[in-house]
Scaffold this motif. Structure first.
Motif, PDB file in Angstrom:
ATOM      1  N   LEU A   1       0.900  -1.208  -0.083  1.00 14.57           N
ATOM      2  CA  LEU A   1      -0.059   0.045  -0.083  1.00 14.57           C
ATOM      3  C   LEU A   1       0.889   1.181   0.216  1.00 14.57           C
ATOM      4  CD1 LEU A   1      -2.676  -1.327   2.580  1.00 14.57           C
ATOM      5  CD2 LEU A   1      -2.810  -1.298   0.245  1.00 14.57           C
ATOM      6  N   GLY A   2       0.044   2.331   0.157  1.00 18.84           N
ATOM      7  CA  GLY A   2       0.961   3.568   0.395  1.00 18.84           C
ATOM      8  C   GLY A   2      -0.114   4.645   0.010  1.00 18.84           C
ATOM      9  N   PRO A   3       0.044   5.970   0.085  1.00 11.36           N
ATOM     10  CA  PRO A   3      -0.821   6.995   0.185  1.00 11.36           C
ATOM     11  C   PRO A   3      -1.973   6.779  -1.226  1.00 11.36           C
ATOM     12  CG  PRO A   3       1.295   8.155   0.524  1.00 11.36           C
ATOM     13  CD  PRO A   3       1.523   6.607  -0.032  1.00 11.36           C
ATOM     14  N   GLY A   4      -3.087   7.135  -0.984  1.00 13.58           N
ATOM     15  CA  GLY A   4      -4.002   6.885  -2.064  1.00 13.58           C
ATOM     16  C   GLY A   4      -4.447   5.472  -2.317  1.00 13.58           C
ATOM     17  N   ARG A   5      -3.623   4.516  -2.031  1.00 18.34           N
ATOM     18  CA  ARG A   5      -4.199   3.279  -2.231  1.00 18.34           C
ATOM     19  C   ARG A   5      -5.102   2.603  -1.124  1.00 18.34           C
ATOM     20  NH1 ARG A   5      -0.213  -1.220  -4.752  1.00 18.34           N
ATOM     21  NH2 ARG A   5      -1.927  -1.386  -5.869  1.00 18.34           N
ATOM     22  N   ALA A   6      -6.209   1.846  -1.701  1.00 19.32           N
ATOM     23  CA  ALA A   6      -7.242   1.686  -0.636  1.00 19.32           C
ATOM     24  C   ALA A   6      -7.119   0.099  -0.135  1.00 19.32           C
ATOM     25  CB  ALA A   6      -8.522   1.555  -1.476  1.00 19.32           C
ATOM     26  N   ALA A   7      -7.465  -0.288   0.948  1.00 19.13           N
ATOM     27  CA  ALA A   7      -7.529  -1.592   1.788  1.00 19.13           C
ATOM     28  C   ALA A   7      -8.763  -1.641   2.203  1.00 19.13           C
ATOM     29  CB  ALA A   7      -6.453  -1.541   2.647  1.00 19.13           C
ATOM     30  N   ALA A   8      -9.296  -2.695   2.072  1.00 18.98           N
ATOM     31  CA  ALA A   8     -10.450  -3.212   2.956  1.00 18.98           C
ATOM     32  C   ALA A   8     -10.149  -4.129   4.201  1.00 18.98           C
ATOM     33  CB  ALA A   8     -11.433  -4.025   1.935  1.00 18.98           C
ATOM     34  N   VAL A   9     -10.864  -3.579   5.204  1.00 21.32           N
ATOM     35  CA  VAL A   9     -10.608  -4.367   6.513  1.00 21.32           C
ATOM     36  C   VAL A   9     -11.958  -4.807   7.133  1.00 21.32           C
ATOM     37  CG1 VAL A   9      -8.409  -3.053   6.849  1.00 21.32           C
ATOM     38  CG2 VAL A   9     -10.538  -1.842   7.829  1.00 21.32           C
ATOM     39  N   GLU A  10     -11.990  -5.595   8.052  1.00 19.33           N
ATOM     40  CA  GLU A  10     -12.914  -6.145   8.586  1.00 19.33           C
ATOM     41  C   GLU A  10     -13.558  -5.190   9.616  1.00 19.33           C
ATOM     42  OE1 GLU A  10     -12.202 -10.840   8.356  1.00 19.33           O
ATOM     43  OE2 GLU A  10     -11.233  -9.477  10.140  1.00 19.33           O
ATOM     44  N   ASN A  11     -14.602  -4.898   9.943  1.00 22.17           N
ATOM     45  CA  ASN A  11     -15.255  -3.936  11.094  1.00 22.17           C
ATOM     46  C   ASN A  11     -16.303  -4.699  11.894  1.00 22.17           C
ATOM     47  OD1 ASN A  11     -15.480  -1.434  12.205  1.00 22.17           O
ATOM     48  ND2 ASN A  11     -17.327  -1.147  11.323  1.00 22.17           N
ATOM     49  N   PRO A  12     -15.890  -5.138  13.161  1.00 22.77           N
ATOM     50  CA  PRO A  12     -14.726  -4.620  13.998  1.00 22.77           C
ATOM     51  C   PRO A  12     -13.236  -5.355  13.439  1.00 22.77           C
ATOM     52  CG  PRO A  12     -15.944  -6.033  15.308  1.00 22.77           C
ATOM     53  CD  PRO A  12     -16.920  -5.925  14.156  1.00 22.77           C
ATOM     54  N   CYS A  13     -12.032  -5.086  13.821  1.00 24.11           N
ATOM     55  CA  CYS A  13     -10.947  -5.583  13.634  1.00 24.11           C
ATOM     56  C   CYS A  13     -10.187  -5.220  14.706  1.00 24.11           C
ATOM     57  CB  CYS A  13     -10.475  -5.211  12.081  1.00 24.11           C
ATOM     58  SG  CYS A  13      -9.933  -3.507  11.915  1.00 24.11           S
ATOM     59  N   TYR A  14      -8.614  -5.679  14.534  1.00 24.28           N
ATOM     60  CA  TYR A  14      -7.674  -5.612  15.271  1.00 24.28           C
ATOM     61  C   TYR A  14      -7.408  -4.162  15.215  1.00 24.28           C
ATOM     62  CZ  TYR A  14      -2.657  -5.544  16.831  1.00 24.28           C
ATOM     63  OH  TYR A  14      -1.477  -5.125  17.600  1.00 24.28           O
ATOM     64  N   PRO A  15      -7.327  -3.277  16.387  1.00 22.00           N
ATOM     65  CA  PRO A  15      -7.095  -1.857  16.511  1.00 22.00           C
ATOM     66  C   PRO A  15      -5.505  -1.499  15.787  1.00 22.00           C
ATOM     67  CG  PRO A  15      -8.164  -2.400  18.431  1.00 22.00           C
ATOM     68  CD  PRO A  15      -7.774  -3.750  17.827  1.00 22.00           C
ATOM     69  N   GLY A  16      -4.713  -2.178  16.220  1.00 20.93           N
ATOM     70  CA  GLY A  16      -3.398  -2.087  15.412  1.00 20.93           C
ATOM     71  C   GLY A  16      -3.464  -2.045  14.087  1.00 20.93           C
ATOM     72  N   LEU A  17      -4.335  -2.781  13.327  1.00 19.04           N
ATOM     73  CA  LEU A  17      -4.339  -2.573  11.928  1.00 19.04           C
ATOM     74  C   LEU A  17      -4.704  -1.492  11.218  1.00 19.04           C
ATOM     75  CD1 LEU A  17      -4.033  -4.020   9.162  1.00 19.04           C
ATOM     76  CD2 LEU A  17      -6.426  -4.906   9.282  1.00 19.04           C
ATOM     77  N   ARG A  18      -5.733  -0.772  11.948  1.00 19.03           N
ATOM     78  CA  ARG A  18      -6.093   0.553  11.261  1.00 19.03           C
ATOM     79  C   ARG A  18      -5.083   1.505  11.687  1.00 19.03           C
ATOM     80  NH1 ARG A  18     -10.941  -0.737  13.563  1.00 19.03           N
ATOM     81  NH2 ARG A  18     -10.515   0.563  15.313  1.00 19.03           N
ATOM     82  N   MET A  19      -4.046   1.310  12.929  1.00 19.57           N
ATOM     83  CA  MET A  19      -3.124   2.250  12.942  1.00 19.57           C
ATOM     84  C   MET A  19      -2.217   2.027  11.984  1.00 19.57           C
ATOM     85  SD  MET A  19      -0.362   2.186  16.237  1.00 19.57           S
ATOM     86  CE  MET A  19       0.189   0.684  15.733  1.00 19.57           C
ATOM     87  N   ILE A  20      -1.805   0.970  11.804  1.00 13.53           N
ATOM     88  CA  ILE A  20      -0.934   0.541  10.789  1.00 13.53           C
ATOM     89  C   ILE A  20      -1.108   1.324   9.119  1.00 13.53           C
ATOM     90  CG2 ILE A  20       0.128  -1.348   9.219  1.00 13.53           C
ATOM     91  CD1 ILE A  20       0.200  -2.851  11.563  1.00 13.53           C
ATOM     92  N   LEU A  21      -2.346   1.030   8.762  1.00 17.62           N
ATOM     93  CA  LEU A  21      -2.767   1.657   7.575  1.00 17.62           C
ATOM     94  C   LEU A  21      -2.861   3.054   7.497  1.00 17.62           C
ATOM     95  CD1 LEU A  21      -5.722  -1.021   6.841  1.00 17.62           C
ATOM     96  CD2 LEU A  21      -3.459  -0.903   6.078  1.00 17.62           C
ATOM     97  N   GLY A  22      -3.255   3.707   8.792  1.00 15.79           N
ATOM     98  CA  GLY A  22      -3.284   5.237   8.893  1.00 15.79           C
ATOM     99  C   GLY A  22      -1.887   5.706   8.736  1.00 15.79           C
ATOM    100  N   GLN A  23      -0.910   4.932   9.188  1.00 18.95           N
ATOM    101  CA  GLN A  23       0.489   5.429   9.002  1.00 18.95           C
ATOM    102  C   GLN A  23       0.954   5.420   7.483  1.00 18.95           C
ATOM    103  OE1 GLN A  23       2.680   3.146  11.716  1.00 18.95           O
ATOM    104  NE2 GLN A  23       2.096   4.181  13.549  1.00 18.95           N
ATOM    105  N   GLN A  24       0.528   4.460   6.866  1.00 13.55           N
ATOM    106  CA  GLN A  24       0.685   4.353   5.543  1.00 13.55           C
ATOM    107  C   GLN A  24       0.085   5.309   4.630  1.00 13.55           C
ATOM    108  OE1 GLN A  24       3.344   2.473   4.486  1.00 13.55           O
ATOM    109  NE2 GLN A  24       3.679   1.475   6.275  1.00 13.55           N
ATOM    110  N   ARG A  25      -0.888   6.035   5.140  1.00 14.75           N
ATOM    111  CA  ARG A  25      -1.698   7.081   4.322  1.00 14.75           C
ATOM    112  C   ARG A  25      -2.674   6.191   3.401  1.00 14.75           C
ATOM    113  NH1 ARG A  25       0.838  12.253   5.494  1.00 14.75           N
ATOM    114  NH2 ARG A  25       1.610  11.920   7.555  1.00 14.75           N
ATOM    115  N   ALA A  26      -3.073   4.940   3.699  1.00 15.79           N
ATOM    116  CA  ALA A  26      -3.995   4.289   2.638  1.00 15.79           C
ATOM    117  C   ALA A  26      -5.433   4.523   3.081  1.00 15.79           C
ATOM    118  CB  ALA A  26      -3.487   2.711   3.062  1.00 15.79           C
ATOM    119  N   GLU A  27      -5.962   4.510   1.895  1.00 13.69           N
ATOM    120  CA  GLU A  27      -7.510   4.700   2.362  1.00 13.69           C
ATOM    121  C   GLU A  27      -8.283   3.304   2.818  1.00 13.69           C
ATOM    122  OE1 GLU A  27     -11.476   5.366  -0.292  1.00 13.69           O
ATOM    123  OE2 GLU A  27      -9.770   5.515  -1.230  1.00 13.69           O
TER     124      GLU A  27
END
Length: 492
Positions: free
Chosen positions: A213-239
């Motif tokens: 991933l990277g800025p502007g690339r999109a990732a689908a995640v389960e909701n709810p999910c492991y909170p650390g995953l959303r933190m990681i994706l946010g740091q990657q600036r992914a959608e």
């Protein structure tokens, strides 16, 4: 000049044995320049009397310090600070707080700290009813065999594994065991070149996200999910595109178009414990092929399947090389181990290995070799059997207590695991957790598992991996008491 015995004292609650504390006092005094070369230490008898310890304890400490050249023994004269002892650096450090005029929020943009994980209590051991997920019960761990494996890995025969820099590679003994024994149990066939060791599943998720991933690339995640995953994706600036899970996990048809990757915990959904059935797994792989996205499979709690055999991993059904599989030893051994692995086609592993090399080269060699021995000698499988038996008993006790008090289970899973996903309709579980904490009960509010703006606020997780079996029923009763105070009545 003689150093008086009064210069030494033992601190209540200090870590280490009495012998180690005495060694630290003497070595610390020398390193800080308080004790200088040629000065005579108190006699072992006099220091033992002053500290209130046995003379042999002091003698053993002095003997160790002589071996390390901090002290020297002079016949019947006593012990002296060695002339060649490690010396004080020759300058005094300014211990006053330094100034800081930098606007660090502006400089860093808070790219990383702006996605903090919810705090977890470091003092959970002090609570009588710790329904905390992810922590280990020391009474179940195989301390003796782990220690023997660690000592064996320290031996001369394994000196290279302990001291060598593997550059970008991993311990071949551990990689081979993972590929030959661990992965086939999940239905996965992979060669050594398709396995990369990581510092736990969290590190593996970060590497996977950084590569894919990277800025502007999109990732689908389960909701709810492991909170650390959303933190990681946010740091990657992914959608981040949250997909609501149901009783069977992630619905493949709900994955939005245009995503580059889908992150899933198919075998044991975090935190609802749902298991994705075979037809859904096939459908998700079909969608990945048609829409050209990749799947990151977090093999969450695969080993904790004690109610019935676990389903093969999603990776085992992959015929196009679209699944990146993540495993970890942190839950099955202990969380402080921080050792996991990535399994993927060689092209992905090549990039992941280069990224890891820029961060940490590889996990410590001694740690890898210790785990390799623990697995190869059969201790790991014996530990898993012991954990599953204990968790099954605890789960039964918790299930009975939950039923007896009429609490609502939102998800408990059909294979096992180490927790229940709970709901307390109309109750703010963050406030509930705060009140229970005062009564010695720790629960995990569910809000942090949900995407922003989607959290119902009335869910919570109860884990049984770190609480003694004989305290479970009483702890659940206290939860029920608090819920009654909040207006939830027990069914008649």
């Amino acid at each position: 000049m003689a150093i008086p015995a009064e210069a030494f004292f033992l601190s209540p609650g200090a870590a280490g044995t009495l012998q180690q504390q005495i060694q630290e006092m003497v070595a610390g005094g020398i390193l800080r320049g308080r004790f200088r070369p040629g000065e005579r230490l108190p006699s072992s008898r006099g220091l033992a009397r002053h500290l209130g310890v046995s003379r042999i304890t002091v003698t053993l400490a002095f003997t160790e310090l002589v071996a390390n050249d901090y002290l020297t023994a002079r016949g019947r004269s006593g012990y002296y600070v060695s002339d060649s002892a490690p010396s004080h650096p020759g300058f005094d450090l300014d211990t006053a707080p330094g100034g800081d005029s930098v606007d660090w929020d502006r400089v860093t943009g808070r790219r990383f700290s702006g996605h903090d994980l919810p705090p977890k209590p470091r003092d959970w051991h002090a609570f009588r009813y710790p329904f905390i997920y992810g922590q280990a019960d020391a009474t179940l761990f195989d301390h003796q065999n782990w220690r023997q494996c660690a000592l064996r890995a320290l031996g001369r025969r394994d000196f290279g594994a302990l001291t060598d820099d593997f550059y970008e590679d991993d311990d071949p003994m551990l990689v081979e065991y993972i590929a030959r024994t661990i992965l086939p149990r999940r239905g996965i066939a992979a060669g050594p070149g398709e396995v990369l060791l990581t510092m736990g599943a969290q590190n593996a998720l970060w590497i996977a996200a950084a590569v894919l991933l990277g800025p502007g690339r999109a990732a689908a995640v389960e909701n709810p999910c492991y909170p650390g995953l959303r933190m990681i994706l946010g740091q990657q600036r992914a959608e981040v595109c949250p997909v609501e899970v149901d009783a069977e996990g992630l619905p493949p048809d709900a994955v939005p178009r245009g995503v580059a990757a889908v992150f899933t915990t198919a075998s044991h959904q975090c935190p609802t414990n749902a298991t994705m059935p075979l037809d859904r797994r096939v459908a998700l792989l079909d969608r990945a092929g048609r829409d050209d996205f990749l799947i990151v499979e977090d093999d969450y709690e695969f080993e904790m399947s004690f109610l019935k055999p676990a389903a093969p991993a999603l990776k085992s059904l992959d015929r196009e090389g679209r699944v990146i599989h993540i495993g970890s030893f942190s839950k099955s051994l202990f969380p402080g181990l921080r050792l996991g692995y990535l399994v993927a086609p060689g092209g992905f592993i090549r990039e992941a290995r280069a990224l890891r090399a820029a961060m940490l080269r590889h996990p410590p060699g001694h740690l890898q070799r210790t785990v390799a021995y623990f697995l190869a000698l059969g201790h790991y499988d014996a530990l898993i059997n012991r954990l599953n038996a204990a968790y099954k008993r605890r789960r039964t006790v918790m299930d009975d207590a939950i039923r007896a008090h009429g609490l609502e289970v939102a998800g408990q899973g059909g294979f096992g695991g180490s927790s229940f996903w709970m709901r307390a309709a109309g109750v703010d579980t963050a406030a509930l957790a705060s009140r229970l904490r005062e009564r010695g009960v720790l629960i995990e509010p569910g809000r942090s598992f949900f995407a922003p703006g989607t959290a119902p606020g009335d869910t919570y997780r109860l884990a049984y991996s770190s609480i003694a079996q004989n305290r479970i029923a009483e702890g659940v009763a206290l939860i029920a008491d608090e819920l009654r105070d909040a207006g939830i009545k027990r069914p008649v």
